[in-house]
Design a protein around this motif. Sequence first.
Motif, PDB file in Angstrom:
ATOM      1  N   VAL A 254       0.836  -1.209   0.000  1.00 20.78           N
ATOM      2  CA  VAL A 254       0.000   0.000   0.000  1.00 20.78           C
ATOM      3  C   VAL A 254       0.869   1.257   0.000  1.00 20.78           C
ATOM      4  O   VAL A 254       0.560   2.252  -0.674  1.00 20.78           O
ATOM      5  CB  VAL A 254      -0.948  -0.004   1.211  1.00 20.78           C
ATOM      6  N   ALA A 255       1.988   1.217   0.734  1.00 22.66           N
ATOM      7  CA  ALA A 255       2.891   2.368   0.751  1.00 22.66           C
ATOM      8  C   ALA A 255       3.443   2.660  -0.638  1.00 22.66           C
ATOM      9  O   ALA A 255       3.631   3.822  -1.017  1.00 22.66           O
ATOM     10  CB  ALA A 255       4.037   2.124   1.733  1.00 22.66           C
ATOM     11  N   GLY A 256       3.709   1.613  -1.415  1.00 24.87           N
ATOM     12  CA  GLY A 256       4.170   1.820  -2.786  1.00 24.87           C
ATOM     13  C   GLY A 256       3.163   2.579  -3.623  1.00 24.87           C
ATOM     14  O   GLY A 256       3.516   3.481  -4.391  1.00 24.87           O
ATOM     15  N   PHE A 257       1.873   2.222  -3.482  1.00 26.59           N
ATOM     16  CA  PHE A 257       0.817   2.949  -4.192  1.00 26.59           C
ATOM     17  C   PHE A 257       0.809   4.419  -3.826  1.00 26.59           C
ATOM     18  O   PHE A 257       0.823   5.306  -4.693  1.00 26.59           O
ATOM     19  CB  PHE A 257      -0.556   2.356  -3.844  1.00 26.59           C
ATOM     20  N   SER A 258       0.733   4.686  -2.524  1.00 27.85           N
ATOM     21  CA  SER A 258       0.578   6.077  -2.092  1.00 27.85           C
ATOM     22  C   SER A 258       1.844   6.892  -2.337  1.00 27.85           C
ATOM     23  O   SER A 258       1.780   8.086  -2.650  1.00 27.85           O
ATOM     24  CB  SER A 258       0.178   6.132  -0.610  1.00 27.85           C
ATOM     25  N   PHE A 259       3.018   6.265  -2.223  1.00 24.41           N
ATOM     26  CA  PHE A 259       4.277   6.963  -2.499  1.00 24.41           C
ATOM     27  C   PHE A 259       4.358   7.345  -3.972  1.00 24.41           C
ATOM     28  O   PHE A 259       4.656   8.496  -4.323  1.00 24.41           O
ATOM     29  CB  PHE A 259       5.446   6.057  -2.109  1.00 24.41           C
ATOM     30  N   GLY A 260       4.060   6.388  -4.857  1.00 25.39           N
ATOM     31  CA  GLY A 260       4.090   6.678  -6.291  1.00 25.39           C
ATOM     32  C   GLY A 260       3.058   7.719  -6.678  1.00 25.39           C
ATOM     33  O   GLY A 260       3.315   8.588  -7.517  1.00 25.39           O
ATOM     34  N   SER A 261       1.878   7.645  -6.059  1.00 25.83           N
ATOM     35  CA  SER A 261       0.835   8.624  -6.349  1.00 25.83           C
ATOM     36  C   SER A 261       1.261  10.027  -5.941  1.00 25.83           C
ATOM     37  O   SER A 261       1.035  11.003  -6.666  1.00 25.83           O
ATOM     38  CB  SER A 261      -0.458   8.235  -5.620  1.00 25.83           C
ATOM     39  N   ALA A 262       1.908  10.142  -4.780  1.00 27.62           N
ATOM     40  CA  ALA A 262       2.376  11.455  -4.323  1.00 27.62           C
ATOM     41  C   ALA A 262       3.453  12.008  -5.247  1.00 27.62           C
ATOM     42  O   ALA A 262       3.473  13.210  -5.556  1.00 27.62           O
ATOM     43  CB  ALA A 262       2.908  11.351  -2.891  1.00 27.62           C
ATOM     44  N   LEU A 263       4.345  11.144  -5.730  1.00 27.02           N
ATOM     45  CA  LEU A 263       5.389  11.608  -6.643  1.00 27.02           C
ATOM     46  C   LEU A 263       4.804  12.093  -7.956  1.00 27.02           C
ATOM     47  O   LEU A 263       5.289  13.068  -8.545  1.00 27.02           O
ATOM     48  CB  LEU A 263       6.391  10.479  -6.911  1.00 27.02           C
ATOM     49  N   ARG A 264       3.764  11.401  -8.442  1.00 29.12           N
ATOM     50  CA  ARG A 264       3.164  11.819  -9.716  1.00 29.12           C
ATOM     51  C   ARG A 264       2.304  13.071  -9.550  1.00 29.12           C
ATOM     52  O   ARG A 264       2.236  13.906 -10.451  1.00 29.12           O
ATOM     53  CB  ARG A 264       2.326  10.679 -10.288  1.00 29.12           C
ATOM     54  N   ARG A 265       1.628  13.177  -8.423  1.00 25.87           N
ATOM     55  CA  ARG A 265       0.716  14.299  -8.220  1.00 25.87           C
ATOM     56  C   ARG A 265       1.471  15.602  -7.984  1.00 25.87           C
ATOM     57  O   ARG A 265       1.065  16.668  -8.457  1.00 25.87           O
ATOM     58  CB  ARG A 265      -0.202  14.028  -7.036  1.00 25.87           C
ATOM     59  N   TYR A 266       2.581  15.517  -7.268  1.00 22.20           N
ATOM     60  CA  TYR A 266       3.347  16.723  -6.942  1.00 22.20           C
ATOM     61  C   TYR A 266       4.733  16.611  -7.550  1.00 22.20           C
ATOM     62  O   TYR A 266       5.605  15.941  -6.999  1.00 22.20           O
ATOM     63  CB  TYR A 266       3.452  16.916  -5.432  1.00 22.20           C
TER      64      TYR A 266
END
Length: 436
Positions: A254-266
């Motif tokens: 789950v951390a991989g999902f949210s970490f990657g999402s944060a990198l793409r979003r910001y």
Amino acid sequence: MNSDAWTGVALAGVTAAYALCSRRLASTPVSSAMVFVGCGVLLGPAVWDVFDLKHDVGQILTLLEAALALVLFTDAMIVRPRDLRSGGFLPGRLLGIGLPLSIAAGWLLAWPLLPGLTVWELALVGAVLAPTDAALGKTAMTSPRVPALVRQGLNVESGLNDGMVLPFFLLFLAGIPGTSAAQEGVAGVFWRALVLSTVLGLLVGAGCGLLLRSAQARGWISREWEQLFVPAVAMASYSLGVVTNGSGFIAAWVAGFSFGSALRRYGATGPAEGRVEGPDPTADFTEHLGGLLASVSLLVFGAVLLGPTLEELSWPVVGYAVLSLTVVRMLPVAVALVGSGLRLPTVAYIGWFGPRGLASVVLGLLVLEEHVHGIGLLGRVVAVTVGLSVLLHGVSAVVLADRYGRWYEETTATGRELHEGTPVPEVGRRRRVTAR
């Protein structure tokens, strides 16, 4: 020189030897997984007995858990929500329909072939052998001759199904008396492993992703430490899941999902510009490290599990392994793709390339550590299934990718419109060193 030193020499020697020949072997049917597993069998107690690992099970499990945690994190990190809808159906069908049916089929077929196991132990067999491993059939998912829809569908499925099978694994384990999960109870497993670990993973991944982008925007972090920051986040999420008596693997996934999402979003310059749409190079080092640990883990698997199992093979175990790689995978895929518009060669191609690898090995060893009834039989089934998969999927990847690609090219050349030709967005490419 003591046995531990010889073990280190053997591990380093095999890794260095394959690295020197890796590019030459990339165009042959000999995959890295075949080399490492085969060398493990030769170096293990079944043949040369170089490895003395009988009393180091804890160290072995630590290595395998670290490898799987990194692989889960990086695989999830590159998947975007829109990838689940690429082509409108394929990843969603394979994960939402095919995966549960594969677990159920593995459970049911184990019943007549593996007598002596309880209902929940049979269910564990199905869950342990359900996840696929992209690294064992990489050519099938990267060949430019294969339609992008099929490549991306297999890529996304393999990146997510090992994490999606974890809740099934933990709940089935909780049903077996005497296991650590059974002591927690189904309710305890649900709240700690599924809910708490998920929340921790979301918070750690998203928080660390925002911190990394903030540091990049201010110029505080160097390129070298960007690379080292990612495995630190993966292991922090995993460790938090473990110390809270939850699931470190679910937390890391789950951390991989949210970490990657944060990198793409910001992006590095803020949320309005610099969005990252492709695979982020920040994860390169972590993917290579995870791949290296996965390769070493396959070598250890060959020495510790597969080699000794080959000395006591039985027809029921071999029969179940063959069915696991064919019927248990291909029939659910066929059902999941009913009405999809894909042609029979495509359905067969997708169904065949469901190789079993690192996730099955680690989950199988975790069950072995529980010392429950019938565990030796389960270990043999996992060993033979993964061993056969390494051989068969490795040998067939190049040949079948070319043959399927030729069919697709010849069919489209006649002017027919195939649903396989539906354009899809590119999914981040995995750079693992275990790939061909």
